[in-house]
Design a protein around this motif. Structure first.
Motif, PDB file in Angstrom:
ATOM      1  N   GLY A   1      10.958   7.355  -5.522  1.00 18.52           N
ATOM      2  CA  GLY A   1      10.477   5.730  -4.934  1.00 18.52           C
ATOM      3  C   GLY A   1       9.324   5.216  -5.565  1.00 18.52           C
ATOM      4  O   GLY A   1       8.859   4.603  -4.531  1.00 18.52           O
ATOM      5  N   ARG A   2       9.022   5.389  -6.167  1.00 23.82           N
ATOM      6  CA  ARG A   2       7.886   3.873  -7.389  1.00 23.82           C
ATOM      7  C   ARG A   2       8.209   2.896  -7.665  1.00 23.82           C
ATOM      8  O   ARG A   2       9.786   2.832  -7.611  1.00 23.82           O
ATOM      9  CB  ARG A   2       7.568   4.756  -8.430  1.00 23.82           C
ATOM     10  CG  ARG A   2       6.823   4.238  -9.304  1.00 23.82           C
ATOM     11  CD  ARG A   2       6.013   4.004 -10.274  1.00 23.82           C
ATOM     12  NE  ARG A   2       5.777   3.152 -11.686  1.00 23.82           N
ATOM     13  CZ  ARG A   2       6.274   2.210 -12.050  1.00 23.82           C
ATOM     14  NH1 ARG A   2       7.103   2.394 -11.905  1.00 23.82           N
ATOM     15  NH2 ARG A   2       5.691   1.897 -12.814  1.00 23.82           N
ATOM     16  N   ALA A   3       7.701   2.074  -6.306  1.00 24.29           N
ATOM     17  CA  ALA A   3       8.159   0.206  -6.557  1.00 24.29           C
ATOM     18  C   ALA A   3       7.787   0.212  -8.345  1.00 24.29           C
ATOM     19  O   ALA A   3       7.246   0.913  -9.002  1.00 24.29           O
ATOM     20  CB  ALA A   3       7.625  -0.077  -6.236  1.00 24.29           C
ATOM     21  N   PRO A   4       8.747  -0.916  -9.167  1.00 22.60           N
ATOM     22  CA  PRO A   4       9.093  -1.041 -10.369  1.00 22.60           C
ATOM     23  C   PRO A   4       7.359  -2.108 -10.194  1.00 22.60           C
ATOM     24  O   PRO A   4       7.047  -2.726  -9.472  1.00 22.60           O
ATOM     25  CB  PRO A   4       9.862  -2.069 -10.090  1.00 22.60           C
ATOM     26  CG  PRO A   4      10.486  -1.958  -9.347  1.00 22.60           C
ATOM     27  CD  PRO A   4      10.330  -0.984  -8.207  1.00 22.60           C
ATOM     28  N   GLY A   5       7.090  -1.205 -11.453  1.00 20.38           N
ATOM     29  CA  GLY A   5       5.566  -2.145 -12.249  1.00 20.38           C
ATOM     30  C   GLY A   5       4.570  -1.337 -11.332  1.00 20.38           C
ATOM     31  O   GLY A   5       3.120  -2.241 -10.908  1.00 20.38           O
ATOM     32  N   TYR A   6       4.799  -0.756 -10.445  1.00 20.21           N
ATOM     33  CA  TYR A   6       3.368  -0.343  -9.607  1.00 20.21           C
ATOM     34  C   TYR A   6       2.855   0.463 -10.600  1.00 20.21           C
ATOM     35  O   TYR A   6       2.974   1.925 -10.831  1.00 20.21           O
ATOM     36  CB  TYR A   6       3.846   0.395  -8.316  1.00 20.21           C
ATOM     37  CG  TYR A   6       2.355   0.182  -7.428  1.00 20.21           C
ATOM     38  CD1 TYR A   6       1.531  -0.072  -6.708  1.00 20.21           C
ATOM     39  CD2 TYR A   6       2.289   1.874  -7.496  1.00 20.21           C
ATOM     40  CE1 TYR A   6       0.754   0.484  -5.941  1.00 20.21           C
ATOM     41  CE2 TYR A   6       1.601   2.588  -6.435  1.00 20.21           C
ATOM     42  CZ  TYR A   6       0.572   1.847  -5.760  1.00 20.21           C
ATOM     43  OH  TYR A   6      -0.844   2.391  -5.065  1.00 20.21           O
ATOM     44  N   PHE A   7       1.501   0.684 -10.637  1.00 16.48           N
ATOM     45  CA  PHE A   7       0.460   1.420 -11.599  1.00 16.48           C
ATOM     46  C   PHE A   7      -0.791   1.462 -10.663  1.00 16.48           C
ATOM     47  O   PHE A   7      -1.819   2.725 -10.918  1.00 16.48           O
ATOM     48  CB  PHE A   7       0.166   1.164 -12.652  1.00 16.48           C
ATOM     49  CG  PHE A   7       1.582   1.096 -13.326  1.00 16.48           C
ATOM     50  CD1 PHE A   7       1.818   2.143 -14.394  1.00 16.48           C
ATOM     51  CD2 PHE A   7       1.529  -0.063 -14.010  1.00 16.48           C
ATOM     52  CE1 PHE A   7       2.932   2.456 -14.608  1.00 16.48           C
ATOM     53  CE2 PHE A   7       3.226  -0.183 -15.241  1.00 16.48           C
ATOM     54  CZ  PHE A   7       3.583   0.926 -15.438  1.00 16.48           C
ATOM     55  N   GLY A   8      -1.062   1.348  -9.221  1.00 10.92           N
ATOM     56  CA  GLY A   8      -2.296   2.011  -8.472  1.00 10.92           C
ATOM     57  C   GLY A   8      -2.862   1.039  -8.939  1.00 10.92           C
ATOM     58  O   GLY A   8      -4.590   1.248  -8.633  1.00 10.92           O
ATOM     59  N   PHE A   9      -3.370  -0.279  -9.773  1.00 13.74           N
ATOM     60  CA  PHE A   9      -4.202  -0.711  -9.975  1.00 13.74           C
ATOM     61  C   PHE A   9      -4.195  -2.238  -9.043  1.00 13.74           C
ATOM     62  O   PHE A   9      -3.470  -3.152  -9.004  1.00 13.74           O
ATOM     63  CB  PHE A   9      -3.846  -1.889 -11.573  1.00 13.74           C
ATOM     64  CG  PHE A   9      -4.624  -2.540 -11.643  1.00 13.74           C
ATOM     65  CD1 PHE A   9      -5.852  -1.434 -12.645  1.00 13.74           C
ATOM     66  CD2 PHE A   9      -4.756  -3.257 -12.279  1.00 13.74           C
ATOM     67  CE1 PHE A   9      -7.309  -2.574 -13.086  1.00 13.74           C
ATOM     68  CE2 PHE A   9      -5.874  -4.588 -12.946  1.00 13.74           C
ATOM     69  CZ  PHE A   9      -6.926  -3.447 -13.493  1.00 13.74           C
ATOM     70  N   ASP A  10      -5.242  -2.680  -8.344  1.00 12.84           N
ATOM     71  CA  ASP A  10      -5.373  -3.322  -7.625  1.00 12.84           C
ATOM     72  C   ASP A  10      -7.557  -3.402  -7.838  1.00 12.84           C
ATOM     73  O   ASP A  10      -7.463  -2.983  -6.152  1.00 12.84           O
ATOM     74  CB  ASP A  10      -5.218  -3.201  -6.566  1.00 12.84           C
ATOM     75  CG  ASP A  10      -5.702  -4.305  -5.460  1.00 12.84           C
ATOM     76  OD1 ASP A  10      -5.467  -5.606  -5.864  1.00 12.84           O
ATOM     77  OD2 ASP A  10      -5.137  -3.744  -4.131  1.00 12.84           O
ATOM     78  N   PRO A  11      -8.323  -3.691  -7.863  1.00  2.19           N
ATOM     79  CA  PRO A  11      -9.418  -3.209  -7.768  1.00  2.19           C
ATOM     80  C   PRO A  11      -9.877  -3.941  -6.911  1.00  2.19           C
ATOM     81  O   PRO A  11     -11.545  -3.822  -6.464  1.00  2.19           O
ATOM     82  CB  PRO A  11      -9.687  -3.283  -9.497  1.00  2.19           C
ATOM     83  CG  PRO A  11      -8.993  -3.827 -10.440  1.00  2.19           C
ATOM     84  CD  PRO A  11      -7.826  -4.081  -9.336  1.00  2.19           C
ATOM     85  N   VAL A  12      -9.481  -5.058  -6.713  1.00  3.38           N
ATOM     86  CA  VAL A  12      -9.710  -5.876  -6.085  1.00  3.38           C
ATOM     87  C   VAL A  12      -9.835  -5.924  -4.330  1.00  3.38           C
ATOM     88  O   VAL A  12     -10.513  -6.498  -3.691  1.00  3.38           O
ATOM     89  CB  VAL A  12      -9.838  -7.125  -6.232  1.00  3.38           C
ATOM     90  CG1 VAL A  12     -10.947  -8.909  -5.024  1.00  3.38           C
ATOM     91  CG2 VAL A  12     -10.573  -7.792  -7.448  1.00  3.38           C
ATOM     92  N   GLY A  13      -9.342  -4.788  -4.318  1.00  5.39           N
ATOM     93  CA  GLY A  13      -8.610  -4.303  -3.294  1.00  5.39           C
ATOM     94  C   GLY A  13      -7.612  -5.937  -2.355  1.00  5.39           C
ATOM     95  O   GLY A  13      -7.774  -5.690  -1.229  1.00  5.39           O
ATOM     96  N   PHE A  14      -6.579  -6.808  -3.072  1.00  2.15           N
ATOM     97  CA  PHE A  14      -5.912  -7.970  -2.219  1.00  2.15           C
ATOM     98  C   PHE A  14      -5.189  -7.068  -2.127  1.00  2.15           C
ATOM     99  O   PHE A  14      -4.093  -7.535   0.035  1.00  2.15           O
ATOM    100  CB  PHE A  14      -5.031  -8.567  -3.309  1.00  2.15           C
ATOM    101  CG  PHE A  14      -5.676  -9.125  -4.475  1.00  2.15           C
ATOM    102  CD1 PHE A  14      -6.443 -10.386  -3.783  1.00  2.15           C
ATOM    103  CD2 PHE A  14      -6.502  -9.531  -5.299  1.00  2.15           C
ATOM    104  CE1 PHE A  14      -7.632 -11.318  -4.510  1.00  2.15           C
ATOM    105  CE2 PHE A  14      -7.322  -9.789  -6.432  1.00  2.15           C
ATOM    106  CZ  PHE A  14      -8.142 -10.695  -5.794  1.00  2.15           C
TER     107      PHE A  14
END
Length: 223
Positions: free
Chosen positions: A166-179
């Motif tokens: 169920g993981r989306a392609p390219g998703y690593f939970g990296f969003d430090p700014v919170g966009f």
């Protein structure tokens, strides 16, 4: 008396005679039953509709691209026909992100950015000449080691994704700014499209930058 007896005989004979009206009615019901029981002939399959690619109108649109953000129908070699689309999107995002970092780093070095103190062996290097010098110093071997380690770790997530995690392609939970924090589906797709668009541009730009830098041997912007 004879007439009455004759009439009785005629009436008795008529009672046992088959009725033609009954035969017609039975025939009607038989035809109706046959029509109901007869299997309907399967409809002829519709001819496949040709859809032109938006990016390459002279080629057919690759149907497996449908539903993915940034779809412009560009797959001239038809990789999507025999490779999982999630794997292809993962690869595109990975190379897009690497190219965006590479463009920024390549230009920054030739604009004079340095991390001090600069080792004496690195003094005066440009983005083009740095490769051979770093190979001699052993720095490129370290880069290869750490990049390979990152590839091995990230491949675990890719394999699980292809197995239906169920993981989306390219998703690593990296969003430090919170966009994307609390963003709607439309907003997320908009941000994903921006990343893809800039990443695709960066892949082309980096190829052009390296070629121009080698040809001119000059500083940024390599003219």
């Amino acid at each position: 008396m004879k007439i009455a007896l004759y009439a009785s005989l005629v009436a008795s004979a008529a009672a046992f005679a088959p009725s033609s009206n009954g035969r017609a009615t039975s025939k009607l019901f038989e035809d109706a039953a046959a029509a109901v029981e007869a299997p309907a002939e399967p409809a002829a399959p519709a001819a496949p509709k040709y859809v032109a690619s938006q990016a390459l109108p002279f080629l057919e649109y690759p149907p497996n691209l449908a539903g993915y953000v940034g779809d412009a129908g560009f797959d001239p070699l038809r990789f999507s026909d025999f490779l999982p689309m999630d794997f292809l999107r993962e690869a595109e995002l990975k190379h897009s992100r690497q190219a965006m970092l590479a463009v920024a780093g390549f230009a920054a070095v030739d604009c004079g950015l340095r991390v001090y103190p600069v080792p004496e062996a690195y003094d005066g290097l440009t983005s083009v000449t740095a490769h051979d010098a770093l190979v001699q110093q052993g720095a490129m071997g370290q880069i290869l080691l750490w990049v390979s380690l990152a590839e091995v770790i990230s491949s675990i997530a890719v394999v699980e994704m292809l197995q239906g995690s169920g993981r989306a392609p390219g998703y690593f939970g990296f969003d430090p700014v919170g966009f994307l924090k609390g963003a709607s589906k439309e907003k997320k797709e908009e941000m994903e499209l921006k990343e893809l668009t800039n990443g695709r541009l960066a892949m082309l730009a980096f190829s052009g930058m390296v070629t121009q830098a080698v040809l001119t041997q000059g500083p940024f912007p390599y003219v």
